[in-house]
Design a protein around this motif. Structure first.
Motif, PDB file in Angstrom:
ATOM      1  N   GLU A 159      19.422  40.484 145.405  1.00 51.67           N
ATOM      2  CA  GLU A 159      20.588  40.843 144.592  1.00 51.67           C
ATOM      3  C   GLU A 159      21.010  39.678 143.695  1.00 51.67           C
ATOM      4  N   GLN A 160      20.951  38.461 144.228  1.00 53.80           N
ATOM      5  CA  GLN A 160      21.298  37.293 143.416  1.00 53.80           C
ATOM      6  C   GLN A 160      20.260  37.059 142.321  1.00 53.80           C
ATOM      7  N   ARG A 161      18.974  37.207 142.681  1.00 53.56           N
ATOM      8  CA  ARG A 161      17.928  36.981 141.676  1.00 53.56           C
ATOM      9  C   ARG A 161      18.019  37.978 140.532  1.00 53.56           C
ATOM     10  N   CYS A 162      18.459  39.185 140.833  1.00 54.75           N
ATOM     11  CA  CYS A 162      18.515  40.242 139.813  1.00 54.75           C
ATOM     12  C   CYS A 162      19.926  40.459 139.277  1.00 54.75           C
ATOM     13  N   SER A 163      20.837  39.575 139.598  1.00 57.04           N
ATOM     14  CA  SER A 163      22.214  39.707 139.134  1.00 57.04           C
ATOM     15  C   SER A 163      22.295  39.566 137.606  1.00 57.04           C
ATOM     16  N   LYS A 164      23.303  40.198 137.025  1.00 58.34           N
ATOM     17  CA  LYS A 164      23.544  40.059 135.589  1.00 58.34           C
ATOM     18  C   LYS A 164      24.245  38.744 135.262  1.00 58.34           C
ATOM     19  N   ASP A 165      24.764  38.088 136.278  1.00 59.10           N
ATOM     20  CA  ASP A 165      25.449  36.810 136.094  1.00 59.10           C
ATOM     21  C   ASP A 165      24.446  35.665 136.305  1.00 59.10           C
ATOM     22  N   PRO A 166      24.097  34.910 135.253  1.00 57.84           N
ATOM     23  CA  PRO A 166      23.101  33.832 135.387  1.00 57.84           C
ATOM     24  C   PRO A 166      23.466  32.779 136.425  1.00 57.84           C
ATOM     25  N   SER A 167      24.752  32.632 136.715  1.00 58.69           N
ATOM     26  CA  SER A 167      25.137  31.630 137.720  1.00 58.69           C
ATOM     27  C   SER A 167      24.664  32.015 139.114  1.00 58.69           C
ATOM     28  N   ASP A 168      24.437  33.300 139.318  1.00 62.55           N
ATOM     29  CA  ASP A 168      23.928  33.748 140.622  1.00 62.55           C
ATOM     30  C   ASP A 168      22.462  33.386 140.806  1.00 62.55           C
ATOM     31  N   TRP A 169      21.738  33.185 139.707  1.00 66.34           N
ATOM     32  CA  TRP A 169      20.302  32.922 139.805  1.00 66.34           C
ATOM     33  C   TRP A 169      20.022  31.542 140.396  1.00 66.34           C
ATOM     34  N   ILE A 170      20.991  30.644 140.284  1.00 66.94           N
ATOM     35  CA  ILE A 170      20.768  29.251 140.683  1.00 66.94           C
ATOM     36  C   ILE A 170      20.850  29.077 142.189  1.00 66.94           C
ATOM     37  N   GLY A 171      21.778  29.770 142.843  1.00 65.29           N
ATOM     38  CA  GLY A 171      21.915  29.659 144.285  1.00 65.29           C
ATOM     39  C   GLY A 171      22.421  28.299 144.721  1.00 65.29           C
ATOM     40  N   LYS A 172      21.968  27.866 145.905  1.00 61.96           N
ATOM     41  CA  LYS A 172      22.399  26.590 146.477  1.00 61.96           C
ATOM     42  C   LYS A 172      21.277  25.553 146.386  1.00 61.96           C
ATOM     43  N   MET A 173      21.660  24.301 146.342  1.00 61.24           N
ATOM     44  CA  MET A 173      20.679  23.227 146.286  1.00 61.24           C
ATOM     45  C   MET A 173      19.802  23.234 147.540  1.00 61.24           C
ATOM     46  N   GLU A 174      20.396  23.606 148.693  1.00 58.39           N
ATOM     47  CA  GLU A 174      19.626  23.603 149.942  1.00 58.39           C
ATOM     48  C   GLU A 174      18.465  24.587 149.908  1.00 58.39           C
ATOM     49  N   GLY A 175      18.519  25.578 148.995  1.00 53.95           N
ATOM     50  CA  GLY A 175      17.457  26.589 148.945  1.00 53.95           C
ATOM     51  C   GLY A 175      16.443  26.366 147.850  1.00 53.95           C
ATOM     52  N   SER A 176      16.271  25.102 147.412  1.00 51.74           N
ATOM     53  CA  SER A 176      15.405  24.825 146.265  1.00 51.74           C
ATOM     54  C   SER A 176      14.084  24.165 146.630  1.00 51.74           C
ATOM     55  N   CYS A 177      13.757  24.117 147.907  1.00 54.16           N
ATOM     56  CA  CYS A 177      12.511  23.459 148.318  1.00 54.16           C
ATOM     57  C   CYS A 177      11.295  24.301 147.964  1.00 54.16           C
ATOM     58  N   ASP A 178      10.121  23.753 148.233  1.00 56.48           N
ATOM     59  CA  ASP A 178       8.875  24.480 148.027  1.00 56.48           C
ATOM     60  C   ASP A 178       8.810  25.650 149.011  1.00 56.48           C
ATOM     61  N   ALA A 179       7.997  26.621 148.686  1.00 53.66           N
ATOM     62  CA  ALA A 179       7.826  27.763 149.586  1.00 53.66           C
ATOM     63  C   ALA A 179       6.956  27.355 150.773  1.00 53.66           C
ATOM     64  N   ALA A 180       7.335  27.828 151.961  1.00 54.11           N
ATOM     65  CA  ALA A 180       6.546  27.565 153.172  1.00 54.11           C
ATOM     66  C   ALA A 180       5.520  28.668 153.359  1.00 54.11           C
ATOM     67  N   PRO A 181       4.382  28.355 153.946  1.00 52.01           N
ATOM     68  CA  PRO A 181       3.449  29.434 154.303  1.00 52.01           C
ATOM     69  C   PRO A 181       4.165  30.447 155.182  1.00 52.01           C
ATOM     70  N   TYR A 182       3.882  31.705 154.938  1.00 52.01           N
ATOM     71  CA  TYR A 182       4.660  32.764 155.579  1.00 52.01           C
ATOM     72  C   TYR A 182       3.725  33.860 156.076  1.00 52.01           C
ATOM     73  N   ALA A 183       3.923  34.262 157.324  1.00 50.72           N
ATOM     74  CA  ALA A 183       3.142  35.372 157.881  1.00 50.72           C
ATOM     75  C   ALA A 183       3.599  36.671 157.221  1.00 50.72           C
ATOM     76  N   LEU A 184       2.744  37.245 156.424  1.00 49.95           N
ATOM     77  CA  LEU A 184       3.097  38.469 155.704  1.00 49.95           C
ATOM     78  C   LEU A 184       3.266  39.624 156.685  1.00 49.95           C
ATOM     79  N   GLN A 185       4.114  40.552 156.309  1.00 48.59           N
ATOM     80  CA  GLN A 185       4.502  41.620 157.224  1.00 48.59           C
ATOM     81  C   GLN A 185       4.152  43.000 156.663  1.00 48.59           C
ATOM     82  N   LYS A 186       4.217  43.981 157.553  1.00 49.31           N
ATOM     83  CA  LYS A 186       4.119  45.388 157.162  1.00 49.31           C
ATOM     84  C   LYS A 186       5.464  46.051 157.451  1.00 49.31           C
ATOM     85  N   LEU A 187       5.812  47.036 156.660  1.00 52.33           N
ATOM     86  CA  LEU A 187       6.999  47.846 156.909  1.00 52.33           C
ATOM     87  C   LEU A 187       6.554  49.260 157.257  1.00 52.33           C
TER      88      LEU A 187
END
Length: 836
Positions: free
Chosen positions: A426-454
């Protein structure tokens, strides 16, 4: 939209607003990677040469050689003779024409959501092949639109990317309509999404809370989102492979800021239409090294690359101009739409990496197809690009071991705190550009992630509510199947090595991998699958013996009828009442006919007929006998009291008819309300079949939905036997001419034994093979009739043939009775007449 106008093209700056508006409109059009098209042909030979045996030239295009299945076509009929099971997208006559076979157990269809990236799409194909060819479960692919087809078995070789990245509505629909074939037309519906990334964590949690999906299940792959540069770019400047060569706060060797380096290195891409309008004098009327011609359609206008026609164009814009904008100039990064797991904006913002995406999307993003086009344009023109992508994926694999190989950039190390602080969809797709930035704590590199099924929430319940013998393995297969990164890369490598056409090469790659990894895929099939249906044979010797015995008994009944008619004037027959004997024999004839019907393979008519025959047969057999003996008992009881008794024969017949009529009414109501009909019962065995699973034995029996009807018949028969037993006991001392107590007692005893045996077979039939149960019931009925004939009728016929024996016995009996009556008579002076 493009971060300014190219410096060398400022002369075009005053282009009309109308043209600019049209450009923007065109760039907002979603551009997906094009669907593969079948190979053109003139005859089957071309298709066989380019594809493989099985492909045919249909309306000028080569058909899908795997339309009947991957494994049979790839391994050959000798090694793998079975075709796949049919699905809802097959034509109605597909099974009749041999394209496929109907699911022998009637398993419900499972629909798989393909999404719109190759690792998920190929995983969907692998699931479809395993379900359709190894597990015997019908399965189809949901692409999000009726105009897009990604069915592996599609005759026309379609290869359409899905309309949406994560179609949660399809899973929501499946939770409402467990069978997607029942969903409203035009509404997407799917039971499983093969691949979900961690950027969807918030959306997945919301879906779980809403209740239309289960908890996530691992799909076997490990995903990693990263920033990339091409190999030739990294060779020119290795510092670009680390955050220290990207951040504007880092010190550089030459004192040149990283801001300027990024702005000068990573220029903006331009669409075909923009290139023609901004960089050519005649709007691409004359061919050059970039474009062969002008775009001819709106779709072409929005393209960043079209092979052999438009090579793509990268150029600096005002946003790249650090001289004019020393504190705001940026380089360009190609990033994906906000629905995807992308954190480029917060990463660039908080890590001080001065890059920006200028795609046509609402957040400056590019669609999947546009990202691919930009990458192909960079490779074609050897331009430097900063690229946001992921693994496992075909794109990275296709450039492996070339100068265009994508090199991963290391950003700030990921932490759990960072993972927990990521921005939501919701933040990434918000119409408000300030929502796209988020928090500094969430700006690290992506970690390897076990992909899932739904998986849709009600799929397990729907499958597991079915009896175990008929239960589909579909749920267990889709939850357990796992495809690793290396395995996906093998498929991508095969696909990339072929050059026939996109759709055919993709199917060939997936099918080849499945066939060569069959052992590992079979491990995802539950132990007892695939199962084979084995029908209980109804042509065994004992069935014919039972039918033959029933026929012989019917002949014996007819013979007794003839002999009774022949000797009907003899006293032994007269005393036994010929009409009663005829009724008795009629009942025995019905029972023996029921014995024959019992041995016939059950059907709705035979189930009804045999119940009528046996029930009416025992009624006509025992009721007349009981009424007759009861009347005789009444006469002799009254004679002891010197009372005159007049027995009306019509009343006897009315009593018999009344009881039999009540039974007939009961049978009519039973037949109308809840008729006994053929019921199938499947029993899961431990016996291995020839295809790696076990047998399911199918037996047929006759039963109503409610057991109360059969219990009522059993109680009725028990009452008849009890009444006959009591009357036999009461008549033990009457005149021998009429005394049938010993014979009646023996008949009742025999019928009681046979009745108990029939009841035991009824209640324990589930432990017996249906044909054995039917044969046993038939033989018991036949033996019951035989014993009754031998005990009750044969002695009378023997005596009737030698009447002197009956006369002598009668004299002795009358003398004995006279003596006894005189001995116990009352004298006249007591006011009564003597007994005889």
């Amino acid at each position: 939209m493009f971060g300014g106008i190219p410096r060398e093209a400022k002369r075009k700056k005053n282009a009309s607003n109308c043209v600019s508006l049209l450009r923007i409109t065109l760039l907002l059009i979603i551009s997906l990677r094009p669907a593969g098209a079948s190979l053109e042909c003139k005859d089957d030979d071309v298709c066989i040469e380019k594809y493989r045996v099985g492909s045919k030239c249909v309306r000028g295009l080569c058909s899908n050689p795997f339309v009947s299945g991957c494994l049979q076509r790839y391994l050959g009929k000798d090694e793998y003779p079975d075709v796949r099971v049919c699905n809802s997208e097959d034509p109605p006559n597909a099974a009749d024409t041999g394209i496929c076979v109907e699911s022998p157990f009637g398993y419900n269809e499972i629909r798989i959501l393909s999404a719109n990236w190759e690792s998920s799409m190929f995983s969907a194909w692998i699931m479809q092949i395993v379900l359709s060819e190894l597990a015997g479960v019908p399965s189809t692919i949901e692409s999000g639109s009726s105009t897009r087809n990604f069915n592996f078995y599609d005759p026309e070789n379609s290869f359409s990317y899905g309309t949406m990245t994560y179609d949660y509505d399809a899973l929501r629909t499946a939770s409402t309509y467990p069978d997607c074939r029942d969903a409203p037309s035009g509404v997407s519906c799917a039971h499983v999404l093969p691949e979900v990334w961690n950027g969807q964590n918030h959306a997945v949690q919301d879906a779980e809370r809403e209740g239309f999906i289960e908890s996530e299940v691992s799909n076997g792959a490990v995903g990693k989102l990263s920033w990339y540069v091409l190999k030739f770019t990294a060779e020119k400047d290795p510092t670009l492979l680390s955050i220290f060569g990207l951040t504007d706060m880092a010190k550089t060797f030459n004192g040149k800021s990283n801001r300027r380096k990024l702005a000068e290195t990573f220029k903006r891409p331009f669409t075909w239409k923009d290139y023609c309008e901004m960089f050519t004098a005649d709007n691409c009327t004359t061919a050059d090294e970039v474009a062969e011609r002008a775009p001819e359609t709106p779709s072409e206008s929005a393209k960043y690359f079209v092979r052999d026609v438009f090579n793509g164009k990268f150029n600096a814009t005002d946003e790249n101009d650090c001289d004019a904008n020393p504190t705001t100039c940026t380089g360009h990064i190609v990033t994906s739409t906000c629905e995807w797991s992308t954190w480029v904006i917060p990463q660039a913002h908080y890590l001080n990496i001065t890059v920006k995406s200028n795609g046509p999307g609402s957040t400056g993003s590019y669609t999947y197809g546009q990202q691919i086009e930009v990458l192909e344009a960079a490779v074609a023109t050897q331009s430097d690009i900063l690229f946001y992508w992921w693994t496992p994926d075909y794109t990275l694999q296709s450039y492996m071991a070339t100068k265009n190989e994508l090199q991963k950039i290391n950003l700030a190390n990921p932490t759990q705190k960072c993972m927990d602080s990521r921005i939501s969809v919701e933040q990434r797709c918000s119409k408000d550009p300030s929502d796209w930035i988020g928090k500094m704590e969430g700006s690290c590199d992506a970690a390897p992630y076990a992909l899932q099924k739904l998986i849709a929430s009600n799929l397990r319940e729907k499958i597991y509510n079915v009896d175990e013998a008929l239960r589909s393995p579909g749920y267990d297969v889709i939850t357990s199947i796992e495809i690793s990164n290396l395995q996906l890369e093998q498929i991508f490598e095969i696909w990339n090595s072929r050059s026939t056409d996109m759709s055919s090469d993709a199917r060939e790659a997936v099918c080849m991998w499945v066939a060569e990894n069959l052992d590992s895929l079979e491990s995802f099939i539950p132990r007892t699958y695939p199962r084979s249906m084995r029908f209980s044979p109804h042509d065994q010797v004992y069935i014919y013996v039972a039918m033959g015995l029933g026929g012989i008994v019917m002949i014996l009944v007819v013979l007794n009828w003839v002999l009774i008619s022949l000797y009907r004037e003899e006293k032994v027959i007269k005393y036994a009442q010929p009409m009663i004997l005829y009724m008795f024999l009629s009942g025995l004839m019905l029972v023996s006919a029921g014995a024959v019907v019992y041995a016939i393979n059950p059907s709705k008519p035979s189930c009804i007929i045999r119940q009528w025959l046996v029930t009416l047969g025992y009624s006509l057999g025992l009721v007349p006998l009981i009424v007759k003996v009861a009347s005789i008992n009444k006469v002799f009881q009254c004679s002891k009291k010197l009372k005159l008794v007049k027995v009306n024969r019509n009343n006897l017949y009315k009593t018999i008819g009344g009881v039999v009529g009540i039974v007939a009414v009961f049978l009519i109501v039973w037949t109308a309300r809840d008729p006994p009909t053929r019921h199938e019962e499947q029993i899961l065995t431990d016996e291995d079949n020839l295809i790696g699973g076990v047998y399911v034995d199918t037996s047929y029996s006759c039963a109503s939905n409610s057991k109360i009807w059969m219990i009522s018949i059993c109680l009725y028969n028990m009452i008849l036997l009890i009444c006959a037993t009591v009357l036999a006991f009461q008549s033990r001392n009457i005149r021998q001419d009429f005394n049938e107590s010993s014979k009646l007692a023996f008949v009742v005893y025999a019928q009681f034994i046979f009745f108990v045996l029939r009841v035991l077979i009824f209640f324990f039939s589930s432990y017996l093979v249906d044909s054995v149960s039917a044969a046993m019931s038939s033989i018991i009925l036949s033996l019951d009739v035989i014993v009754t004939l031998c005990v009750y009728f044969v002695p009378k016929i023997i005596v009737a043939r030698k009447p002197e024996n009956f006369e002598s016995n009668s004299v002795i009996t009358r003398h004995s009775v006279l003596h006894n009556n005189r001995k116990y008579s009352i004298t006249p002076k007591e006011g009564r007449t003597q007994g005889l």
